[in-house]
Design an enzyme around this catalytic site. Structure first.
Site, mmCIF file in Angstrom:
data_model
loop_
_atom_site.group_PDB
_atom_site.id
_atom_site.type_symbol
_atom_site.label_atom_id
_atom_site.label_comp_id
_atom_site.label_asym_id
_atom_site.label_seq_id
_atom_site.Cartn_x
_atom_site.Cartn_y
_atom_site.Cartn_z
ATOM 1 N N CYS A 1 40.931 38.274 39.767
ATOM 2 C CA CYS A 1 40.678 37.878 41.219
ATOM 3 C C CYS A 1 41.426 37.222 42.172
ATOM 4 O O CYS A 1 42.478 36.724 41.654
ATOM 5 C CB CYS A 1 39.122 37.021 41.229
ATOM 6 S SG CYS A 1 39.366 35.376 40.651
ATOM 7 N N ASP B 1 38.672 39.000 33.443
ATOM 8 C CA ASP B 1 40.000 39.125 33.734
ATOM 9 C C ASP B 1 40.981 38.627 32.787
ATOM 10 O O ASP B 1 41.030 37.860 32.156
ATOM 11 C CB ASP B 1 40.083 38.115 35.039
ATOM 12 C CG ASP B 1 39.565 38.771 36.227
ATOM 13 O OD1 ASP B 1 38.831 39.997 36.080
ATOM 14 O OD2 ASP B 1 39.096 38.075 37.048
ATOM 15 N N CYS C 1 34.779 36.638 33.013
ATOM 16 C CA CYS C 1 34.591 37.410 34.131
ATOM 17 C C CYS C 1 35.445 38.662 33.213
ATOM 18 O O CYS C 1 35.190 40.010 33.876
ATOM 19 C CB CYS C 1 35.225 37.289 35.314
ATOM 20 S SG CYS C 1 37.065 36.622 34.909
ATOM 21 N N CYS D 1 37.899 30.294 37.244
ATOM 22 C CA CYS D 1 39.126 31.010 37.430
ATOM 23 C C CYS D 1 40.600 30.373 37.163
ATOM 24 O O CYS D 1 41.508 30.880 37.045
ATOM 25 C CB CYS D 1 39.281 31.804 38.894
ATOM 26 S SG CYS D 1 37.653 32.631 39.231
HETATM 27 FE FE1 FES Z 1 37.915 36.378 36.754
HETATM 28 FE FE2 FES Z 1 38.517 34.854 38.911
HETATM 29 S S1 FES Z 1 36.691 36.135 38.494
HETATM 30 S S2 FES Z 1 39.508 34.879 36.945
#
Ligand code: FES
Length: 126
Positions: free
Chosen positions: A64, A36, A34, A108
Site C-alpha cells: 500500500c 502485502d 494484509c 504497514c
Molecule cells: Fe499492507 Fe499497508 S495495507 S502493508
C-alpha cells in the site's frame, strides 16, 4: 489523521525503489495482516575501521501507499549505517520520521523494518 506531507512525498517520489544487481543480502517479508509483500536488497561495505555498513539499499514492494512511503524513508535512514545500528532501527523511528501515520496504517511500517532486519541477519549468517 490524514497522511503527512512527508508520507505523500515518499509515496509519490520513492527513494531507493527497485531491484539490485549482485546484492550481498536479500530478504523477503510478508505482512500477515494484509498479505502485502516486500523485498529488500543490501550492498554491504566495510569502513576503514573494519565495521561493515549499508553501502546501498533498495526495496521492491507489492504494498500500500504507507508501505511504500515507510520503505522509502527507511532506506534513507538505513543507508550508511553500520549493521549494528541498522538492526536497532524500529518502526517507531520511521513513523516518527514521517510525522506519524494514520492508526490503521501503523502495521504497514513493520514490513520494511522486518525485511531490513531479516536481510542483515541473512548476511551475518553467511
Ligand atoms: Fe499492507 Fe499497508 S495495507 S502493508
Amino acid at each position: 489523521m490524514p497522511y503527512s506531507k512527508k508520507v505523500l512525498d515518499h509515496f509519490k517520489n520513492p527513494r531507493n525503489q527497485g531491484s539490485m544487481k549482485n546484492p550481498d543480502a536479500v530478504a523477503k517479508e510478508g505482512n500477515p495482516v494484509c498479505g502485502d509483500v516486500m523485498k529488500m536488497y543490501l550492498k554491504i561495505g566495510r569502513k576503514k575501521s573494519g565495521e561493515e555498513f549499508i553501502e546501498d539499499i533498495k526495496f521492491e514492494t507489492l504494498g500500500c501507499a504507507a508501505a511504500i512511503a515507510v520503505s522509502s524513508a527507511l532506506t534513507e535512514i538505513a543507508k550508511g549505517k553500520i549493521l549494528d545500528e541498522a538492526l536497532k532501527i524500529n518502526k517507531d523511528n520511521i513513523v516518527e520520521d514521517l510525522g506519524g501515520l494514520p492508526a490503521p496504517k501503523v502495521h504497514c511500517s513493520m514490513l520494511g523494518v522486518d525485511a531490513l532486519h531479516k536481510a542483515i541477519k541473512n548476511y551475518l549468517k553467511n
